[in-house]
Write an enzyme that holds these catalytic residues in place. Structure first.
Site, PDB file in Angstrom:
ATOM      1  N   HIS A 138      46.395  39.193  40.384  1.00 13.18           N
ATOM      2  CA  HIS A 138      45.282  38.446  39.802  1.00 13.18           C
ATOM      3  C   HIS A 138      45.798  37.079  39.385  1.00 13.18           C
ATOM      4  CE1 HIS A 138      42.054  41.469  39.486  1.00 13.18           C
ATOM      5  NE2 HIS A 138      43.069  42.273  39.673  1.00 13.18           N
ATOM      6  N   LYS A 543      32.262  42.364  31.354  1.00 13.23           N
ATOM      7  CA  LYS A 543      31.496  41.164  31.728  1.00 13.23           C
ATOM      8  C   LYS A 543      30.009  41.511  31.864  1.00 13.23           C
ATOM      9  CE  LYS A 543      31.256  37.765  35.451  1.00 13.23           C
ATOM     10  NZ  LYS A 543      30.366  38.340  36.434  1.00 13.23           N
TER      11      LYS A 543
END
Length: 876
Positions: A138, A543
């Site tokens: 990531h 999220k």
């Protein structure tokens, strides 16, 4: 800084002084004086002086463009050096309580003894211990590999300077070396000029293994073995494999068009090459050590009539490894390979090395067997012939697109339009069929062909080279069966774990139902052989719904999955997709594991280690040993002393907290019309997309809005302007709602008695401490239209109200009361992060005023982004 941290303070001060010398030499006294003025104003502004805060703002606004980058670099470099000093301090002999973790394994054995846990149960739990860390690429690792290598060498210098018997001349020499390293770092480019390729990311992962884990894992196992011997009277079996490594680097193609089947093949060859190269170094060292003559008949048989039998066997291995390197080199270059035998599996190393080990013990040379040879044997078990096992990850719709295109070609309809039951019937029928499904004369589209080619690459590998096939955005049983069918059609000769990843709130809530449906299918039950892996998504669920609601959905999903697998007699491995930040599931390892539902660690731990957290947790061998100790002790404690089952009233209240927090979060993120313009203006989100961090695009859909943003840039953006919104929004509001409804006593009980809830509040406290509402306000005033200011005010008021609510439940006067070192560490950094934030706001203002991007401003902006990330100790 508090005097009890004197040794750390001394190192930070020394590194800061040496950095100052470097800045003076590079840019002159005037720039150093400017940096020092800004630092002092930041310190007094932090202490509450409004005049000095205004003076600091004016000082930064008045900087000419050509001074912006060196000033930003000064504060950024200092934060990197502080991180290094702090990381070193956790493993130094001067480490104080509250800074270092206590001896986790010894603490565990004390608890087991107090709770009358039998030796038999403990030994069984140790034998079943399974820690699998999955390194992921990531794009959160801001620091370049060049800088990281220099920081590792700085760590070595700090270690030398700590020796009490170091001579004056050696001290001078080491300090001079430190200054050289700091100067090298200063004069190197701190920011990548180009976005790394997936191959670059894989090389970064292999460098972590080579520089830290290759030594760290055998060191941990040696230490762990000794603790077990001391407490239980028996150590680790020689063939124990409690720790092993996997990777997504080069295998994770979810939303990353640059990870192709060709890249995956190349990364797997490179992984084998690096493993052979590292084993060759080990074998060469063993050849120099094992000069003994006496041996058992088994070793004599392997060695032939050579006078030094151990060396003879090791030289055979050396030839094998050299031939392997030559063969893999040729394959990577696309050249013809030789037909010599090469290393294909770990047994080729294990059998001769283990024979040597047993022989040395049998011939009275056990002390020699327990040295470097044992470390190499431990490595063979941990790393195999492939260094890391590669996972493949792909998004669920990419698989259904293959089947949809295929069924349309075959004239049997459009797979995507079928009901779930029809899809399952078709898939099970094809999985049970002996005839191939893919027609020879079919020419798929490029996207579909890529998925098929990836499955073919999997089929070409050995089972031990691969981890699991992870399906992101998995929603249905057919999503899992589709991958099994594609692997079968590719000719995969072994059973590969196919792991659904449940990410959104709805998908987490439906995960039990999906798995029950799969377990009811005879073909599936027969194929999985009573073992199932399921991945829990932390970042996308947070999220989607906010941290409180996501946290409860994750807990409930784990609990439900444990329950259904127990009923079906299936061994469950939960795979945790945690990130470095609270908004992506990050928490101190020990606390996070002990806050999981009872029995959820029975199948071991599989967890992603991402970006900058790889460096913080695993970047030095000694730090890696500490991390493995924490993981091991937490898993053993969770399995031998499981946390309490939550009371029904706790569950009921968590349902309320979840619902209220989700609504509060979504009302802002989805319902507030000004939210997206505010987010884009008040954070560096748009500019972050240009930063050459990872190989993966920042958005799943390049034309989408906030909903299409990946979780990492979403959180990274908010961390930069110090509002850190995704890591707290909704949670405190829900707690205050419950207090107002008369549930304060119950909340306090949950905080005292339920690790899941107390860990959640602890994570919130850390986030609140890192937030800086005043700085967020400065970004608003400098960067956003006045029409957006009321939203910023509303969010900051909510933050202050949330902090009061959490402190109220915890009966605390101030944040992080139970973690004085953590609080002190953040306080120390703030003096250096605040100027970087002000610089960043100024740079964003100047950049946005210009029609054309100025390379000078862009470089300075990138430096502030990297510096703030270093100061916040997490990015995304």
């Amino acid at each position: 800084m508090n005097e009890k941290y004197a040794a750390l303070k001394s190192n930070v001060s020394m590194l800061g002084h040496l950095l100052g010398n470097t800045i003076r030499d590079a840019h002159g006294e005037e720039l150093l004086a400017k940096v020092e003025t800004i630092r002092k104003l930041s310190k007094t502004a932090r202490a509450g002086s409004d005049n000095d805060r205004n003076a600091l703002i004016e000082e930064i606004k008045s900087l000419p463009n050509d001074q912006l980058t060196p000033v930003a670099r000064a504060f950024s470099q200092f934060l990197n050096l502080t991180n290094m000093a702090e990381q070193y301090h956790t493993i130094s002999r001067h480490c104080e309580e509250h800074v270092c973790e206590p001896d986790a394994i010894s603490s565990l054995f004390s608890k087991l003894s107090q709770n009358n846990i039998s030796k038999l149960d403990t030994v069984q739990a140790v034998r079943e211990l399974n820690i699998e860390l999955v390194l992921t690429a990531h794009p959160t690792e801001i620091a370049r590999r060049t800088m990281i290598n220099k920081l590792v060498k700085i760590n070595e210098c700090l270690s030398k300077l700590e020796l009490s018997d170091i001579s004056f001349s050696e001290r001078e020499k080491t300090e001079r070396r430190l200054e050289q390293l700091i100067a090298q770092a200063w004069h190197s480019d701190v920011i990548r000029q180009e976005r790394p390729t997936p191959l670059d990311e894989a090389k970064w992962g292999f460098a972590v293994v080579e520089n830290s884990l290759w030594q760290g894992i055998p060191d941990f196992l040696r230490e762990f073995d000794q603790r077990l011997e001391n407490h239980l009277g028996e150590g680790l079996p020689i063939d124990a494999r409690p720790v092993h490594m996997s990777s997504w680097m080069g295998g994770d193609r979810d939303g990353n068009p640059f990870v192709t089947h060709t890249i995956t093949r190349e990364v797997m060859l490179l992984s084998r090459w690096k493993a052979a190269d590292l084993y060759l170094k080990d074998v060469n060292e063993l050849i120099s050590e094992l000069s003994m003559v006496k041996c058992t008949d088994e070793v004599r048989k392997l060695a032939g009539d050579q006078h030094e039998p151990y060396r003879a066997i090791l030289k055979q291995l050396r030839t094998l490894l050299n031939d392997t390197l030559e063969n893999l080199d040729a394959q990577m270059k696309g050249e013809l390979t030789n037909n010599k035998p090469i290393l294909r599996n770990a047994e080729q190393l294990w059998l001769p090395l283990h024979a040597c080990y047993q022989s040395l013990h049998a011939c009275g040379m056990g002390i020699i067997a327990e040295g470097s040879l044992l470390d190499t044997l431990r490595r063979v078990k941990a790393f195999g012939a492939h260094l890391v096992r590669l996972d493949i990850r792909q998004e669920s719709t990419r698989h259904s697109n293959v089947l949809s295109e295929l069924t349309r070609y075959l004239g049997i309809g459009d797979y995507d339009q079928w009901s779930e039951q029809d899809k399952i019937s078709f898939l099970v029928n094809e999985l049970s069929s002996k005839r191939p499904l893919l027609p020879r004369d079919w020419t798929p589209t490029a996207e579909v062909q890529e998925v098929i080619d990836t499955c073919k690459i999997v089929a070409e590998q050995s089972k031990e080279a691969l981890g699991s096939y992870v399906i992101s955005m998995a929603r249905t049983a057919s999503d899992v069966l589709a991958v099994h069918l594609l692997l079968q059609e590719a000719g995969c000769p072994f059973r590969m774990d196919v792991c659904p990843l449940f990410e959104t709130l709805d998908d987490l809530n439906r995960s039990k139902e999906v798995m029950e449906q799969l377990f009811s299918i005879d073909w599936y039950r027969g194929f999985i052989q009573n073992h199932q892996m399921v991945m829990i998504g932390y970042s996308d669920s947070a999220k989607d719904a906010g941290v409180m609601s996501a946290g409860w959905a994750q807990y409930s999903a784990m609990e439900a999955l444990v329950d259904v697998c127990e009923k079906e007699s299936i061994e469950l491995t939960l795979f945790h997709g945690r990130g470095g930040t609270i908004g992506r599931g990050g928490a101190p390892a020990h606390a996070a594991l002990l806050s999981q539902p009872p029995k959820s660690l029975k199948g071991g731990l599989r967890v992603t280690e991402q970006g900058e957290m790889i460096r913080f947790k695993l970047g030095l061998p000694e730090v890696a040993v500490n991390s493995f100790n924490l993981y091991a002790s937490a898993i053993l404690e969770a399995n031998l002393l499981p946390p309490p089952e939550p009371k029904q009233e706790w569950r009921d209240l968590m349902e309320v907290l979840s619902e209220v927090s989700c609504e509060a979060y979504r009302n802002i993120v989805r319902g507030e019309k000004d939210f997206v313009p505010y987010f884009r203006a008040a954070t560096p989100e748009l500019e972050l997309g240009k930063l050459p961090l990872g190989s993966r695009p920042a958005k799943r859909n390049p034309n989408g809005g906030v909903e299409s943003l990946r979780a990492i840039p979403w959180i990274f953006s908010w961390s930069q302007n110090r509002l850190v919104l995704p890591a707290w929004l909704g949670a405190g509001e829900a707690i205050q709602y419950s207090i107002d409804k008369g549930h304060q006593e119950l909340l306090e009980e949950m905080c005292r008695e339920w690790p899941f809830f107390s860990t959640r509040l602890g994570m919130l406290e850390m986030v609140y401490t890192k937030c800086n509402p005043q700085m967020s306000e400065y970004y608003d005033q400098r960067l956003t239209d006045k029409s957006l200011w009321p939203l910023g005010v509303r969010l900051r008021n909510q933050l202050q109200a949330d902090i009061k609510a959490v402190l109220n439940v915890e009966n605390s006067d101030h944040l992080m009361e139970s973690d004085p070192w953590g609080s002190e560490s953040i306080r120390l950094r703030n003096i250096y992060v605040d100027p970087l934030n002000m610089l960043q706001a100024e740079l964003l203002y100047r950049t946005r005023q210009q029609e054309e991007t100025s390379p000078e401003l862009e470089e300075a902006l990138m430096v502030t982004i990297a510096g703030i990330a270093a100061g916040m100790r997490n990015t995304g």
